[in-house]
Design a protein around this motif. Structure first.
Motif, PDB file in Angstrom:
ATOM      1  N   ALA A   1      16.512  39.012  38.319  1.00  0.00           N
ATOM      2  CA  ALA A   1      17.859  39.381  38.742  1.00  0.00           C
ATOM      3  C   ALA A   1      18.840  39.373  37.584  1.00  0.00           C
ATOM      4  CB  ALA A   1      18.339  38.438  39.839  1.00  0.00           C
ATOM      5  N   ALA A   2      18.607  38.509  36.599  1.00  0.00           N
ATOM      6  CA  ALA A   2      19.504  38.434  35.451  1.00  0.00           C
ATOM      7  C   ALA A   2      19.522  39.742  34.670  1.00  0.00           C
ATOM      8  CB  ALA A   2      19.098  37.283  34.531  1.00  0.00           C
TER       9      ALA A   2
ATOM     10  N   GLU B   1      21.998  41.780  36.558  1.00  0.00           N
ATOM     11  CA  GLU B   1      23.337  41.202  36.453  1.00  0.00           C
ATOM     12  C   GLU B   1      24.007  41.525  35.120  1.00  0.00           C
ATOM     13  OE1 GLU B   1      23.083  37.217  39.239  1.00  0.00           O
ATOM     14  OE2 GLU B   1      22.254  37.141  37.219  1.00  0.00           O
ATOM     15  N   GLU B   2      23.238  41.533  34.060  1.00  0.00           N
ATOM     16  CA  GLU B   2      23.831  41.769  32.743  1.00  0.00           C
ATOM     17  C   GLU B   2      24.328  43.198  32.561  1.00  0.00           C
ATOM     18  OE1 GLU B   2      19.637  42.542  30.269  1.00  0.00           O
ATOM     19  OE2 GLU B   2      20.654  40.598  30.185  1.00  0.00           O
TER      20      GLU B   2
ATOM     21  N   ILE C   1      25.897  44.846  35.180  1.00  0.00           N
ATOM     22  CA  ILE C   1      26.990  45.044  36.135  1.00  0.00           C
ATOM     23  C   ILE C   1      28.305  44.594  35.516  1.00  0.00           C
ATOM     24  CG2 ILE C   1      27.875  44.417  38.405  1.00  0.00           C
ATOM     25  CD1 ILE C   1      24.969  43.898  39.277  1.00  0.00           C
TER      26      ILE C   1
ATOM     27  N   ARG D   1      20.841  37.618  45.203  1.00  0.00           N
ATOM     28  CA  ARG D   1      21.576  37.272  43.987  1.00  0.00           C
ATOM     29  C   ARG D   1      22.193  38.521  43.351  1.00  0.00           C
ATOM     30  NH1 ARG D   1      18.846  34.359  38.650  1.00  0.00           N
ATOM     31  NH2 ARG D   1      20.455  35.025  37.147  1.00  0.00           N
ATOM     32  N   ILE D   2      21.454  39.612  43.329  1.00  0.00           N
ATOM     33  CA  ILE D   2      21.954  40.856  42.752  1.00  0.00           C
ATOM     34  C   ILE D   2      23.151  41.366  43.537  1.00  0.00           C
ATOM     35  CG2 ILE D   2      21.382  43.289  42.355  1.00  0.00           C
ATOM     36  CD1 ILE D   2      18.476  42.292  41.785  1.00  0.00           C
TER      37      ILE D   2
ATOM     38  N   ARG E   1      25.244  39.610  45.376  1.00  0.00           N
ATOM     39  CA  ARG E   1      26.398  38.728  45.128  1.00  0.00           C
ATOM     40  C   ARG E   1      27.096  39.096  43.826  1.00  0.00           C
ATOM     41  NH1 ARG E   1      22.888  34.617  47.026  1.00  0.00           N
ATOM     42  NH2 ARG E   1      22.460  33.958  44.880  1.00  0.00           N
ATOM     43  N   CYS E   2      26.321  39.358  42.797  1.00  0.00           N
ATOM     44  CA  CYS E   2      26.901  39.726  41.507  1.00  0.00           C
ATOM     45  C   CYS E   2      27.638  41.053  41.605  1.00  0.00           C
ATOM     46  CB  CYS E   2      25.805  39.803  40.441  1.00  0.00           C
ATOM     47  SG  CYS E   2      26.396  40.306  38.811  1.00  0.00           S
ATOM     48  N   ALA E   3      27.035  42.018  42.271  1.00  0.00           N
ATOM     49  CA  ALA E   3      27.681  43.319  42.421  1.00  0.00           C
ATOM     50  C   ALA E   3      29.007  43.188  43.154  1.00  0.00           C
ATOM     51  CB  ALA E   3      26.746  44.279  43.159  1.00  0.00           C
TER      52      ALA E   3
ATOM     53  N   HIS F   1      31.970  42.052  41.306  1.00  0.00           N
ATOM     54  CA  HIS F   1      32.565  43.077  40.438  1.00  0.00           C
ATOM     55  C   HIS F   1      33.033  44.283  41.241  1.00  0.00           C
ATOM     56  CE1 HIS F   1      30.310  40.681  37.474  1.00  0.00           C
ATOM     57  NE2 HIS F   1      31.176  41.128  36.598  1.00  0.00           N
TER      58      HIS F   1
END
Length: 392
Positions: A147-148, A151-152, A154, A178-179, A181-183, A186
């Motif tokens: 997932a990282a 994330e990097e 986004i 997790r992906i 949530r990160c999206a 942003h």
């Protein structure tokens, strides 16, 4: 492990000598879905929607009932369910509509794990609007997607993230929660390709928090078709390319509904609920673990994707046999009445990343609810015989 033989009688297509592991490309159709399609065609309700006569009312009722069942299966609302000819067609249609609101400087994030149906539509739409598409890399050794890595990529310019819930080629299942949530942190929207996930694992779009989720009923015992859940707020603002009279969900559904297919889809949902995801997972996980363990004992056989349990994978298994083209292995297995696939399965970026183009991609075997211990052992023995015979 639950005995899958209890379900086999429900599948007319299994009354052959073949062991069917070609399921990731489309499962056999359950009897109730076959009967539902036939009964609709024979019923006299062959008509169209929105009329005042009885047959038309029955078409409306059938479509509404199917949407309710699909919403229950996916965890969304019945007014958020789009039924189309295929997932590929649905995503092409969607991205074409979405791109009207994109502008230069915007970005889309895709991944190397995804099937091309969740990549090319974004590439085409982005190219027309001057938008950048960034691609998250898989681990080249394992084929898994951290997932990282997504994330990097986004940031505040990201409009959409397109990510698979599970690989259609090797079964690897990334941490999409997790992906997402990160999206969302942003202000980006997310499309989840769950075509290779919904047959094996329960989803709940409400708790996931994605904006679009796609699935294909013919991967879970129904007829060829595609279903797309689209969150209500997106539906209200989407500038779809459609006929002038189109409104509501029909803005995303081109032409007349295929009512006989809709009847089959509804029956396939009933079957999924009848079996239940707990039993589906118990059957498939047990058989998949047996297959993974068996392949691990065969000299030259290599499984691609997660091999340390079932928590981060589904029952789709991709493997290769050292020194041989994957197509040759699949052809040999066909001679043993074992149906598997070989190739890249449109997971083009994944095969490139894992440097498997020279051997023709993967051999793919998929476990479904009707497979048995005996069939898995038949597949393992056939691969073992292949390697032993070729080594002599």
């Amino acid at each position: 492990m639950i005995d899958a033989n209890i379900w086999r009688a429900r599948f007319p297509g299994l009354q052959t000598p073949w062991a069917r592991f070609d399921n990731p490309a489309g499962t056999q159709v359950v009897d109730s879905a076959i009967n539902a399609m036939r009964q609709f065609l024979e019923s006299g309700n062959w008509a169209n929607s929105s009329g005042y006569f009885a047959a038309s009312r029955e078409c409306d009722s059938l479509l509404q009932s199917a949407r309710i069942k699909l919403a229950r299966l996916l965890g969304g609302g019945e007014d958020e369910i789009v039924i189309g000819p295929s997932t590929t067609a649905n995503i092409f249609m969607l991205t074409r509509a979405l791109s009207h609101d994109w502008c230069e400087g915007d970005e889309i994030v895709c991944t190397e794990l995804d099937m091309d149906s969740n990549v090319s539509p974004w590439l085409h739409a982005a190219r027309q609007r001057g938008v950048r598409v960034r691609t998250a890399a898989v681990d080249a050794a394992t084929g898994t997607l951290d997932a990282a890595r997504v994330e990097e990529l986004i940031n505040e310019r990201t409009k959409w993230v397109a990510v698979t819930a599970a690989s259609n080629a090797i079964g690897a299942a990334p941490d999409i929660e997790r992906i997402i949530r990160c999206a969302k942190a942003h202000s980006a929207r997310v499309l989840v390709d769950a075509v290779a996930y919904v047959p094996h694992r329960r989803v709940d779009v409400g708790s996931l928090g994605c904006d679009v989720l796609v699935t294909s009923p013919y991967k879970w015992y129904g007829p060829h078709s595609g279903v797309m859940w689209v969150t209500r707020d997106l539906l209200e603002t989407l500038r779809a390319v459609q006929l002038r009279a189109a409104h509501g969900l029909s803005r995303l559904e081109y032409g007349t509904a295929q009512f006989e297919i809709v009847a089959g889809i509804a029956a396939a949902v009933d079957f999924m609920e009848e079996v239940g995801y707990e039993r589906i997972r118990a059957i498939e996980d047990g058989l998949t673990s047996r297959l993974l363990d068996g392949l691990a004992t065969i000299d030259g056989a290599r499984v691609h994707g997660p091999v340390d349990g079932m928590q981060s994978r589904t029952s789709t298994v991709g493997f290769t046999v050292s020194g041989y083209q994957s197509s040759s292995v699949a052809e040999y297995l066909a001679g043993c009445n074992v149906a598997v696939w070989s190739g890249d399965f449109h997971a083009i970026e994944l095969v490139k990343a894992m440097n498997l183009e020279s051997v023709g991609g993967f051999v793919r075997a998929g476990i479904s609810v009707y497979n048995t211990v005996e069939e898995v052992d038949q597949l393992i023995r056939a691969i073992d015989d292949w390697t032993r015979h070729r080594a002599v």
